[in-house]
Design an enzyme around this catalytic site. Structure first.
Site, PDB file in Angstrom:
ATOM      1  N   GLU A 127      -1.000  -9.121   2.843  1.00 38.77           N
ATOM      2  CA  GLU A 127      -1.015  -9.582   4.082  1.00 38.77           C
ATOM      3  C   GLU A 127      -2.560 -10.312   5.317  1.00 38.77           C
ATOM      4  OE1 GLU A 127      -0.661  -6.291   3.033  1.00 38.77           O
ATOM      5  OE2 GLU A 127      -1.480  -4.857   5.109  1.00 38.77           O
ATOM      6  N   CYS A 146       0.711  -0.982  -0.015  1.00 41.29           N
ATOM      7  CA  CYS A 146       0.021   0.243  -0.201  1.00 41.29           C
ATOM      8  C   CYS A 146       1.070   1.419  -0.165  1.00 41.29           C
ATOM      9  CB  CYS A 146      -1.158  -0.447   1.237  1.00 41.29           C
ATOM     10  SG  CYS A 146      -2.587   0.905   0.589  1.00 41.29           S
ATOM     11  N   HIS A 160      -3.307  -4.874   1.000  1.00 40.76           N
ATOM     12  CA  HIS A 160      -2.616  -5.470   1.698  1.00 40.76           C
ATOM     13  C   HIS A 160      -2.896  -6.463   1.738  1.00 40.76           C
ATOM     14  CE1 HIS A 160      -2.384  -1.903   3.740  1.00 40.76           C
ATOM     15  NE2 HIS A 160      -3.269  -1.293   3.395  1.00 40.76           N
TER      16      HIS A 160
HETATM   17  N1  GLN Z   1      -1.743   6.627   2.825  1.00 39.47           N
HETATM   18  C1  GLN Z   1      -1.869   6.375   1.963  1.00 39.47           C
HETATM   19  C2  GLN Z   1      -3.621   6.239   1.837  1.00 39.47           C
HETATM   20  O1  GLN Z   1      -4.252   6.411   1.890  1.00 39.47           O
HETATM   21  C3  GLN Z   1      -1.447   4.437   1.948  1.00 39.47           C
HETATM   22  C4  GLN Z   1      -2.635   3.956   3.215  1.00 39.47           C
HETATM   23  C5  GLN Z   1      -2.033   2.130   3.706  1.00 39.47           C
HETATM   24  O2  GLN Z   1      -0.587   2.321   3.260  1.00 39.47           O
HETATM   25  N2  GLN Z   1      -3.054   1.979   4.274  1.00 39.47           N
HETATM   26  O3  GLN Z   1      -3.964   5.797  -0.220  1.00 39.47           O
END
Ligand code: GLN
Length: 558
Positions: A530, A397, A528
């Protein structure tokens, strides 16, 4: 022929409630999940519910350093990290119906009152709040068609915030005394390592339950070492139990050893007998094999996790990244290696860029999800170092978004490239807010409004991602507001970035990677992975990453 009335008789759902005594962090979540795995091994259909005592409506707005990781379900529910433990141990996906907070319960009751759902009655804390809680647990069990629903009540008995949840157990028990089992996970402290394990705090925890009208049916006594007979007798005598209802739950090397460990002390039999369940004899062969594989792996692969949600006062707290840690372990098991996970605070690279050399000591680096500006330049520097030095890199992410920023800055020479999350006025907004998010942010509408939950993606043939997954279409869980700016996709591709996964309409870049010819493993995901990795179903990208890390000879420092 079975007697018609008997065969038509519906089986009662059995409810196991897990509470914690003495202190927080005794491992209620893992204990609940392990009880679930034990019952599953006996052929029972099990589901799990988590109750968080917070007034927050969900976990999405909670700071990970305070509350731990925000876990995300397929349906987009942002919830407690223990939901991840349940999914990993039960090897099944749960839904928002399996999670509640004090805030969500009150909100539902108040909303119902506002729409005359109580028909003009006085709505009171008791019984209406516990009734809503009971209703939710019952619905979760019915929805999952479960024989047994395990409900973990967050917090510690004796504190104010979970009183109404205990009241719900008491009320349910009046109606279904034979279908309820109450488990207390307690802790036995020791003054010194070789001293007696003290039972008094556990006795007080039981008294607190008794005052709430409840008596535990089983006590799982967490402690550094196994309980001796004397301690068991003492707890049993003082807490109105039989000795065999006091289970020894000592510290273990791996959480995945816990189901086997609990079974050694007869947890499964005690529960089955007490609830009158007809269940076959359990076999935990899969769990045993998992433990053996973890213990016998020889080659150590060192993975550095570069983040910022580590410190809590003088302590290192890794709860914010629990699913990442577990996914690395699952990948390691599949790759046949022993993982050694180390924490790297990204801010050190901002203060001292020479410290980047220390990354050479790692076989692989992960930059997990994150928000905000603290430590960002350090993360970008670390990503650049991995890219140049051929150190296997996996960005999750934020870790993917920052890899795109780093590439744009260093390779495409867009020196001021950034994400608009940090620099709204950058000349090169390579990562930008999703159009649908702009309005929400302008209205300060933060709760449950990110791009959340499972979304499909299609994979590019011949890519590292496609090879890892072995399929062309995937579904992964998301939690973000920003994305790769479509206006920069062409330039990034021309400059060497491969977008190997996109949304089916090709609008959103879901996976970025560098070709194998350029780098042994440089992959980032907007989602994600994970969150979907499980011990018996390791995530393909984590397996590929761990294999690449295992095959990567450590570089000498520059
Ligand atoms: N801050 C970034 C976004 O909002 C990544 C979010 C995250 O890593 N879950 O897109």
């Amino acid at each position: 022929m079975p007697h018609p009335s008997r065969s038509a008789k519906k089986k009662n759902i059995k409810y196991i409630f897990v509470t914690g005594g003495v202190m927080s962090g005794v491992g209620k979540g893992i204990a609940s999940a392990s009880i679930g795995a034990i019952l599953q091994s006996r052929g029972l259909s099990v589901t799990a519910v988590k109750i968080d005592p917070y007034v927050n409506v969900d976990a999405g707005t909670m700071n990970p350093t305070e509350h731990g990781e925000v876990f995300v379900l397929d349906d987009g529910t942002e919830c407690d990290q223990d939901m991840g433990n349940y999914e990993r141990f039960l090897n099944k996906s749960l839904s928002g119906a399996d999670y509640m907070t004090t805030g969500s319960v009150y909100k539902a009751v108040i909303d119902r009152e506002r729409s005359m759902g109580y028909g003009g009655k006085c709505v009171e804390v008791v019984p209406h709040i516990p009734l809503e809680i009971i209703d939710r647990i019952t619905r979760a069990a019915q929805h999952a068609a479960a024989d047994v629903v395990i409900t973990e009540i967050g917090g510690t008995v004796g504190e104010y915030q979970n009183v109404l949840f205990l009241e719900a157990v008491r009320m349910l028990k009046i109606k279904h005394p034979e279908d309820i089992l109450l488990v207390l996970i307690s802790y036995l402290p020791m003054m010194n390592d070789d001293n007696e394990q003290k039972t008094k705090p556990t006795q007080y925890a039981v008294r607190a339950l008794n005052a709430a009208g409840l008596q535990p049916d089983l006590i799982l006594a967490r402690a550094k070492h196994p309980l001796d007979k004397k301690r068991k007798e003492k707890i049993a005598f003082n807490c109105n139990l039989r000795e065999e209802d006091v289970i020894s739950a000592p510290d273990v090397g791996s959480v995945y050893d816990i189901p086997v460990n609990f079974e050694k002390d007869g947890v499964g039999n005690r529960i089955v007998q007490k609830l009158g369940l007809s269940a076959r004899r359990g076999r935990l062969d899969g769990w045993r094999l998992l433990g053996k594989k973890a213990r016998t792996a020889k080659k150590t692969v060192t993975i550095g996790i570069v983040g910022k949600y580590f410190s809590s006062g003088a302590f290192v707290l890794t709860d914010a990244y629990i699913s990442v840690i577990e996914a690395v372990k699952h990948g390691a098991l599949a790759a046949g290696v022993k993982p050694q996970i180390e924490w790297i605070d990204s801010e050190q690279f901002e203060k001292n860029p020479a410290a980047l050399k220390s990354l050479d000591a790692y076989n692989g680096i992960v930059v997990p999800g994150g928000f905000g500006s603290r430590g960002v330049e350090g993360k970008i520097a670390a990503i650049g170092y991995c890219r140049r030095r051929g150190i296997p890199y996996f960005g999750l992410c934020y870790g993917m978004q920052l890899a795109v920023v780093e590439y744009a800055r260093s390779v495409l020479k867009m020196r001021s490239a950034h994400t608009t999350e940090i620099d709204a006025k950058t000349a090169h907004p390579v990562i930008d807010i999703l159009p649908e998010q702009k309005k929400l942010m302008a209205e300060n509408n933060y709760g449950g409004t990110m791009r959340l939950g499972a979304w499909p993606a299609v994979l590019a043939k011949g890519s590292i991602a496609a090879a890892a997954y072995g399929v062309g279409k995937i579904s992964e869980r998301h939690r973000h507001r920003y994305e790769v700016n479509p206006e920069y996709v062409g330039r990034l591709q021309k400059g060497g970035v491969v977008f190997s996964g996109t949304s089916p309409d090709a609008r959103l870049m879901e996976i970025m990677e560098l070709p194998k010819a350029v780098h042994p493993f440089f992959v980032g995901t907007q989602f994600h992975p994970e969150l979907l990795s499980r011990p018996f179903a390791p995530h393909p990208l984590f397996v590929a990453f761990m294999k690449a890390a295992a095959g990567c000879i450590k570089k000498k420092s520059l």
